[in-house]
Design a protein around this motif. Structure first.
Motif, PDB file in Angstrom:
ATOM      1  N   GLY A   1      -2.710   2.051 -27.537  1.00  0.00           N
ATOM      2  CA  GLY A   1      -3.586   0.893 -27.646  1.00  0.00           C
ATOM      3  C   GLY A   1      -2.932  -0.374 -27.118  1.00  0.00           C
ATOM      4  O   GLY A   1      -1.891  -0.351 -26.463  1.00  0.00           O
ATOM      5  N   ASP A   2      -3.567  -1.486 -27.394  1.00  0.00           N
ATOM      6  CA  ASP A   2      -3.119  -2.792 -26.934  1.00  0.00           C
ATOM      7  C   ASP A   2      -2.218  -3.382 -28.002  1.00  0.00           C
ATOM      8  O   ASP A   2      -2.683  -3.851 -29.034  1.00  0.00           O
ATOM      9  N   LEU A   3      -0.919  -3.378 -27.784  1.00  0.00           N
ATOM     10  CA  LEU A   3       0.027  -3.779 -28.809  1.00  0.00           C
ATOM     11  C   LEU A   3       0.355  -5.263 -28.720  1.00  0.00           C
ATOM     12  O   LEU A   3       0.614  -5.797 -27.648  1.00  0.00           O
ATOM     13  N   ALA A   4       0.360  -5.914 -29.894  1.00  0.00           N
ATOM     14  CA  ALA A   4       0.826  -7.294 -29.979  1.00  0.00           C
ATOM     15  C   ALA A   4       2.330  -7.336 -30.164  1.00  0.00           C
ATOM     16  O   ALA A   4       3.014  -8.192 -29.596  1.00  0.00           O
ATOM     17  N   VAL A   5       2.847  -6.408 -30.984  1.00  0.00           N
ATOM     18  CA  VAL A   5       4.283  -6.350 -31.266  1.00  0.00           C
ATOM     19  C   VAL A   5       4.726  -4.899 -31.260  1.00  0.00           C
ATOM     20  O   VAL A   5       4.029  -4.019 -31.781  1.00  0.00           O
ATOM     21  N   ARG A   6       5.895  -4.664 -30.696  1.00  0.00           N
ATOM     22  CA  ARG A   6       6.487  -3.329 -30.684  1.00  0.00           C
ATOM     23  C   ARG A   6       7.967  -3.475 -31.035  1.00  0.00           C
ATOM     24  O   ARG A   6       8.719  -4.131 -30.307  1.00  0.00           O
ATOM     25  N   LEU A   7       8.367  -2.892 -32.155  1.00  0.00           N
ATOM     26  CA  LEU A   7       9.757  -2.938 -32.606  1.00  0.00           C
ATOM     27  C   LEU A   7      10.353  -1.543 -32.486  1.00  0.00           C
ATOM     28  O   LEU A   7       9.773  -0.582 -32.966  1.00  0.00           O
TER      29      LEU A   7
ATOM     30  N   ASN B   1      18.488  -3.302 -42.351  1.00  0.00           N
ATOM     31  CA  ASN B   1      17.570  -2.546 -41.493  1.00  0.00           C
ATOM     32  C   ASN B   1      18.358  -1.478 -40.754  1.00  0.00           C
ATOM     33  O   ASN B   1      19.474  -1.724 -40.282  1.00  0.00           O
ATOM     34  N   ASP B   2      17.750  -0.293 -40.639  1.00  0.00           N
ATOM     35  CA  ASP B   2      18.422   0.822 -39.977  1.00  0.00           C
ATOM     36  C   ASP B   2      17.388   1.634 -39.208  1.00  0.00           C
ATOM     37  O   ASP B   2      16.635   2.410 -39.786  1.00  0.00           O
ATOM     38  N   ASP B   3      17.325   1.395 -37.883  1.00  0.00           N
ATOM     39  CA  ASP B   3      16.414   2.141 -37.000  1.00  0.00           C
ATOM     40  C   ASP B   3      14.958   1.961 -37.407  1.00  0.00           C
ATOM     41  O   ASP B   3      14.222   2.924 -37.644  1.00  0.00           O
ATOM     42  N   ILE B   4      14.515   0.693 -37.471  1.00  0.00           N
ATOM     43  CA  ILE B   4      13.117   0.370 -37.787  1.00  0.00           C
ATOM     44  C   ILE B   4      12.268   0.502 -36.526  1.00  0.00           C
ATOM     45  O   ILE B   4      12.617  -0.017 -35.450  1.00  0.00           O
ATOM     46  N   ASN B   5      11.107   1.165 -36.655  1.00  0.00           N
ATOM     47  CA  ASN B   5      10.173   1.351 -35.534  1.00  0.00           C
ATOM     48  C   ASN B   5       8.760   1.042 -36.010  1.00  0.00           C
ATOM     49  O   ASN B   5       8.244   1.719 -36.906  1.00  0.00           O
ATOM     50  N   ILE B   6       8.133   0.026 -35.432  1.00  0.00           N
ATOM     51  CA  ILE B   6       6.785  -0.376 -35.844  1.00  0.00           C
ATOM     52  C   ILE B   6       5.986  -0.820 -34.618  1.00  0.00           C
ATOM     53  O   ILE B   6       6.505  -1.544 -33.763  1.00  0.00           O
ATOM     54  N   ASP B   7       4.724  -0.386 -34.545  1.00  0.00           N
ATOM     55  CA  ASP B   7       3.764  -0.871 -33.543  1.00  0.00           C
ATOM     56  C   ASP B   7       2.662  -1.648 -34.250  1.00  0.00           C
ATOM     57  O   ASP B   7       2.059  -1.131 -35.198  1.00  0.00           O
ATOM     58  N   VAL B   8       2.384  -2.847 -33.786  1.00  0.00           N
ATOM     59  CA  VAL B   8       1.335  -3.691 -34.366  1.00  0.00           C
ATOM     60  C   VAL B   8       0.280  -3.945 -33.293  1.00  0.00           C
ATOM     61  O   VAL B   8       0.570  -4.538 -32.247  1.00  0.00           O
ATOM     62  N   ARG B   9      -0.937  -3.473 -33.554  1.00  0.00           N
ATOM     63  CA  ARG B   9      -2.019  -3.608 -32.581  1.00  0.00           C
ATOM     64  C   ARG B   9      -2.665  -4.989 -32.649  1.00  0.00           C
ATOM     65  O   ARG B   9      -2.732  -5.594 -33.715  1.00  0.00           O
TER      66      ARG B   9
END
Length: 522
Positions: A17-23, A36-44
């Motif tokens: 999708g169209d991501l605003a934030v990608r960590l 924090n240890d290997d954080i992975n998040i996608d925010v649409r």
């Protein structure tokens, strides 16, 4: 794991999708702590993305990294499809990221408009243009903020709205909200959620950090669970329950403040009579407030933020000069006495704002253990602070209340908000008070810590503690209180029996819209 739960994408996976934030692969370490240890998040884009986890799980640290307050030790940040390196909040703001912190960053001696404009003078100037824009934003999102009000005169709820206004004024397209509903009653929560839905409808992305799982499930489009600094799952709220989220967060079911048999005695421990507190303009902040609390009784106070709860607590604690009426504790009239004398009379105090009234942020935890207890053991021996005893007792509190910290010599600033709260609750309960003034005692703590604090209050109540409980959590008030009083515009307007009253009835009485008569107490 919930049926629709899915593991976060691994670094290198294609975005969806169209991501605003990608960590990706975010890591952050402090001395003795892996935040924090290997954080992975996608925010649409156009979504509300909730991040949940127990106290100390790393949520706030992660958001500070996204806002440029702290640099990550590892990993990458993408905003709008472009990899960025954020070394300051100014750079984050330039990328369209705004953050409302759990503890507000406002200058008390400035007006609302001055706080909003401060640091953003080039956007709309500092005069009529800026004021008009502030008014437009406030009206558009129903924030109800007076640009000319002094921040020092505002309650916690109004201060939060000023912070949200600051973010919108700077044109943020990604908005981070850290525990935004902690100070709100149900009606205000509904209004806030309506505003957030308007924001996402305009294509903004909202990152929503909260411990209130039912609220998260009602407003979020995606929920990411963080445990011990690592993302463990991203779930679809439509196929998830609060119980399942709690299990992902802390490995246990969601607690409830269940009622116990009455322990109320005939002995009056707190007797407040005709307490009145005027403003310089003559409008009363408190108007002829009268009530009693008996040994072994919990009296809950319900009210919309800004209706006198904070002033009531501060008047009882001797922090508000100019009040009239009488305050008697254990048969002793404390009217006109200092806060120290009231503390020494056996009053424990959990403040509404832990940073302003509860902690010295740059002092170590053992020194914070001493605060308010400077004349009593184990903190003091023969008139001098006993560092060894205070340190040992701080370690006991850390163990008993599960305060996540490397040890008692760590500064209070290094703890998450929830762990700071657990330290304060442990300190005040350790003073063996006869009367506890508890203003929002579980604000900002996770579900496991919330249950532990409820248990400590129940145990102390059985042993004869009298409690004045101020809380925006109506389920907490109903579950812990023996009686509930509603405060409206500085007056007590009704008493309710918690065994029969509903949150909806309380909420209606709190806004002055209820038709139900006050019920007799049990």
């Amino acid at each position: 794991m919930p049926e629709k739960a899915k593991k976060p994408e691994q670094p290198g996976a294609e975005p969806v999708g169209d991501l605003a934030v990608r960590l990706r692969g975010i890591g952050k370490r402090f001395p003795g702590v892996i935040a924090n240890d290997d954080i992975n998040i996608d925010v649409r884009r156009g979504t509300i993305h909730a991040i949940v986890g127990e106290n100390g799980a790393g949520k706030s640290t992660l958001m500070k990294i996204l806002y440029g307050v702290q640099p990550p030790d590892s990993g990458t940040i993408e905003i709008g499809g472009k990899q960025v390196s954020l070394s300051s909040p100014a750079e984050a703001i330039a990328q369209g990221v705004g953050m409302v912190f759990q503890h507000f960053m406002l200058a008390d001696n400035l007006t609302v408009a001055e706080n909003v404009v401060l640091g953003a003078e080039k956007l709309h100037g500092i005069g009529a243009g800026a004021r008009a824009e502030i008014t437009r934003i406030s009206d558009s999102y129903g924030l109800g903020v007076d640009p000319d009000a002094m921040v020092e005169d505002l309650g916690v709820g109004a201060r939060q709205r000023v912070e949200i206004l600051k973010v919108l004024y700077r044109g943020a397209r990604v908005i981070i909200l850290d525990e935004p509903t902690a100070v709100l009653v149900p009606q205000e929560v509904d209004e806030l959620f309506g505003n957030l839905r308007e924001l996402k409808a305009e294509g903004l992305a909202v990152l929503f950090i909260s411990h209130k799982l039912d609220e998260v499930l009602s407003v979020a489009d995606d929920i990411t669970v963080v445990r011990r600094g690592t993302t463990v799952a991203t779930v679809d709220p439509s196929g998830t329950t609060a119980r399942q989220l709690a299990e992902l967060m802390v490995g246990s079911e969601l607690p409830q403040p269940t009622r116990e048999a009455s322990t109320v005695t005939e002995e009056v421990l707190l007797d407040v009579r005709g307490l009145t507190l005027p403003t310089p303009t003559g409008r009363p902040l408190l108007d002829d407030v009268t009530f009693r609390i008996h040994r072994g009784e919990v009296l809950g106070i319900a009210g919309v933020e800004g209706n006198g709860q904070a002033e009531l607590v501060e008047a009882i604690m001797g922090m508000r000069p100019g009040s009239t009426g009488s305050i008697t504790v254990g048969g002793r009239d404390l009217s006109g006495t200092s806060t120290r004398e009231r503390r020494e009379s056996g009053i424990g105090y959990i403040p509404e704002d832990r940073h302003r009234h509860g902690l010295l942020l740059d002092a170590p935890l053992w020194e914070n253990r001493v605060l308010g207890h400077q004349t009593r053991r184990p903190s003091v021996r023969r008139g001098l602070v006993d560092r060894r005893a205070a340190t040992a007792d701080t370690q006991r509190i850390i163990n008993t209340y599960d305060v996540r910290t490397p040890g008692p010599n760590v500064p209070a600033r290094a703890l998450s908000g929830g762990n700071q709260q657990k330290l304060i609750v442990g300190r005040e309960m350790s003073g063996e008070p006869t009367l506890l003034i508890a203003a929002h005692p579980t604000r900002g703590v996770d579900v496991g810590a919330q249950a532990a604090i409820w248990d400590q209050i129940r145990i102390a109540r059985r042993e004869g503690l009298a409690v004045l409980l101020i809380s925006a959590d109506l389920d907490e008030l109903i579950g812990l209180s023996d009686r509930i009083e509603v405060v409206l515009r500085g007056r007590l307007v009704g008493e309710f029996d918690p065994t029969t009253v509903t949150p909806a009835q309380l909420g209606s009485a709190m806004t002055g819209a209820g038709d139900e008569p006050a019920q007799e107490s049990a």
